[in-house]
Design an enzyme around this catalytic site. Structure first.
Site, PDB file in Angstrom:
ATOM      1  N   HIS A 172      54.264 -25.898  23.250  1.00  0.00           N
ATOM      2  CA  HIS A 172      53.950 -25.117  22.047  1.00  0.00           C
ATOM      3  C   HIS A 172      54.002 -23.618  22.312  1.00  0.00           C
ATOM      4  CE1 HIS A 172      51.012 -23.986  18.668  1.00  0.00           C
ATOM      5  NE2 HIS A 172      51.972 -24.641  18.053  1.00  0.00           N
ATOM      6  N   LYS A 213      55.271 -19.780  22.798  1.00  0.00           N
ATOM      7  CA  LYS A 213      56.259 -18.858  22.243  1.00  0.00           C
ATOM      8  C   LYS A 213      56.274 -17.655  23.171  1.00  0.00           C
ATOM      9  CE  LYS A 213      54.518 -21.168  18.509  1.00  0.00           C
ATOM     10  NZ  LYS A 213      53.255 -21.902  18.472  1.00  0.00           N
ATOM     11  N   ASP A 267      63.968  -8.397  30.856  1.00  0.00           N
ATOM     12  CA  ASP A 267      64.151  -7.695  32.132  1.00  0.00           C
ATOM     13  C   ASP A 267      62.884  -7.631  32.979  1.00  0.00           C
ATOM     14  OD1 ASP A 267      66.765  -7.229  31.342  1.00  0.00           O
ATOM     15  OD2 ASP A 267      66.365  -5.212  30.594  1.00  0.00           O
ATOM     16  N   HIS A 313      48.292 -18.833   9.942  1.00  0.00           N
ATOM     17  CA  HIS A 313      48.802 -19.498  11.146  1.00  0.00           C
ATOM     18  C   HIS A 313      48.426 -18.761  12.429  1.00  0.00           C
ATOM     19  CE1 HIS A 313      52.120 -21.043  13.866  1.00  0.00           C
ATOM     20  NE2 HIS A 313      51.695 -22.167  13.325  1.00  0.00           N
ATOM     21  N   LYS A 334      46.437 -17.258  15.687  1.00  0.00           N
ATOM     22  CA  LYS A 334      45.480 -17.800  16.659  1.00  0.00           C
ATOM     23  C   LYS A 334      44.884 -16.607  17.419  1.00  0.00           C
ATOM     24  CE  LYS A 334      49.297 -20.739  16.494  1.00  0.00           C
ATOM     25  NZ  LYS A 334      48.957 -21.628  15.465  1.00  0.00           N
ATOM     26  N   ASP A 367      32.798  -9.735  20.429  1.00  0.00           N
ATOM     27  CA  ASP A 367      32.055  -8.478  20.307  1.00  0.00           C
ATOM     28  C   ASP A 367      33.024  -7.352  19.930  1.00  0.00           C
ATOM     29  OD1 ASP A 367      29.696  -9.808  20.907  1.00  0.00           O
ATOM     30  OD2 ASP A 367      29.882  -9.456  23.056  1.00  0.00           O
TER      31      ASP A 367
END
Length: 472
Positions: free
Chosen positions: A215, A217, A222, A390, A392, A397
């Site tokens: 999952h 991404k 470089d 969508h 995450k 704090d």
């Protein structure tokens, strides 16, 4: 003779059911899952045995991580590059950071620049500029890649890079990208792009590893710049799918030594998929434009620890004033649920942001089985109204934030390979706080009365859906 063979076959199925039940007892990821599998395997072995070997395997076997091995080709390369990291790793820091480093098996690095990328246009504009500027190599990995206008645009940038002599490595999850046609991949290969599926069920020995996903991404240019976050490649992520409406997501760009962590995670995944050990640049480059400290935390079902779940629990326990969480799929394990309730009870401002519109019905329904207890304990639940949420993101704090690919559900905690950037920096946390304040202004808060007023049939359905959470 036929009846004798039938009897032997029936006996063999029940023996397999008993053996599988013992394995479930000894190795299931949760007690809830163990009980469900044991009852099914002993009662309906004809159906449950093949299901268990596909969906019930507790770990992803055969995957080699340089961080976790002692004497492999990967490990020897890793040892050399980690020596190069020492000038950028602080000599001392607090116990909270040490715990994250132990989970990640990667060091905190300083001298980084962390840039928030809010929504699709900012994310893909930044990524495409990075691809255009590449001179040596491009590492690119997505869970979902679609053959639509955005996918074709990405394909064009990668083809151009390959034709000007840049090495391009393109990795995708074969389940997440199952609708990606061969023509799209062939066109990339013809231009000189190295293409591979992750292949979770690679080879005869690992043929049952069908329930695991990659999952992550990740993009690395470089060895100097990297990207990670919630975005996949498809026009819905730009808000162009009327079924989802406006798409709310967060990505980020990293520059500096922390990019080595992203590169290492891709490098290990590529090795699993192809058996190749990529020759990459392992000399970190520091930037003092912002001087953020960053820890990259790869997690997955090959880990010895339940890295993602422990990371989230650690973030919750670390919070003293506020703990804000956004997740499109919110079905956390019992440890995370308990930690959230306890944080709220000790006076922490605990907020959880979820989508108003579901795209996975079972996961959406599952949450209603435990949300009333959350709200009673003081956890504030918000539903995002304008479109599909969508992102995450976790804010701890005013001192730290996390951005990555981990959802707060069993799949991200135990079945998926994921990646998270932890940034213990007050200035970056302030930027995340401003971003989330705008998001909360577009939400409605869920009341206990609303949850209790749901009809009995919906409550029963939610409870049944929650029982399936270990394999969702």
């Amino acid at each position: 003779m036929a009846s004798w063979l039938l009897g032997v076959g029936i006996l063999a199925v029940y023996i397999l059911g008993i053996v599988s039940a013992i394995m479930a007892l000894m190795s299931s990821r949760t007690s809830q899952g163990a009980v469900a599998w044991i009852i099914s395997l002993l009662t309906f072995p004809y159906v449950a045995v093949p299901a268990y070997w596909i969906f019930g395997r507790p770990r992803f076997y055969g995957y080699v991580t340089a961080r976790g091995q002692r004497d492999t080709i990967l490990r020897r390369v890793l040892d050399g590059y980690r020596h190069n990291m020492s000038p950028f790793t602080p000599s001392s820091h607090n116990a909270d950071i040490q715990a994250v480093e132990h989970l990640a098996m990667m060091p905190l690095t300083r001298g980084n620049r962390a840039e928030l990328l809010i929504d699709g246009t900012a994310t893909f504009d930044s990524l495409f500029r990075g691809i255009e500027a590449a001179r040596d190599y491009i590492l690119l990995q997505f869970f979902i890649v679609r053959h639509d206008s955005l996918g074709m645009k990405l394909q064009g940038y990668l083809q151009q890079a390959a034709r000007r002599g840049v090495r391009v490595y393109f990795l995708y999850d074969e389940i997440g990208s199952r609708k990606l046609n061969e023509g799209f991949l062939a066109d990339l290969s013809d231009a000189g792009v190295e293409v591979s599926a992750f292949r979770s069920s690679r080879g005869f020995k690992h043929r049952f590893q069908l329930n695991f996903r990659n999952h992550r991404k990740i993009a690395v240019i470089d060895g100097k710049h990297g990207w990670l976050g919630g975005f996949n490649v498809g026009v819905e992520y730009l808000g162009q799918d009327p079924r989802h409406g406006p798409w709310r997501d967060t990505h980020m760009k990293l520059s500096g030594p922390s990019v080595m962590g992203l590169q290492e995670a891709f490098w290990e995944d590529w090795h699993w998929a192809t058996h190749e050990v990529l020759s990459l640049a392992w000399q970190p480059e520091v930037t003092y434009e912002e001087n953020h400290s960053v820890v990259i935390v790869p997690s997955g079902p090959a880990d010895r620890q339940e890295t993602a779940s422990l990371l989230v629990q650690h973030a919750i326990h670390s919070a003293r004033k506020r703990l804000w969480v956004t997740s499109p799929y919110f079905v956390p394990d019992q440890g995370v649920q308990d930690a959230l309730r306890l944080a709220a009870m000790r006076g922490v401002d605990v907020r959880v942001m979820m989508p108003e519109r579901p795209d996975h019905l079972l996961i959406f329904l599952s949450a209603f089985s435990f949300l009333p207890d959350m709200v009673r304990a003081g956890v504030k639940i918000y539903r995002y109204l304008p479109g599909f949420l969508h992102q995450k993101v976790i804010l701890i704090d005013d001192q730290a934030a996390m951005v990555g690919t981990v959802n707060l559900d069993n799949r991200s905690f135990r079945l998926n390979f994921e990646i998270t950037a932890c940034i213990p920096d007050a200035k970056f946390a302030g930027q995340v706080c401003l971003m989330l304040e705008e998001d909360f202004a577009r939400c409605r808060q869920v009341s206990l009365g609303e949850l209790k007023a749901r009809p009995m049939w919906k409550q029963l359905l939610s409870r049944a859906a929650y029982l399936l959470a270990p394999i969702q």
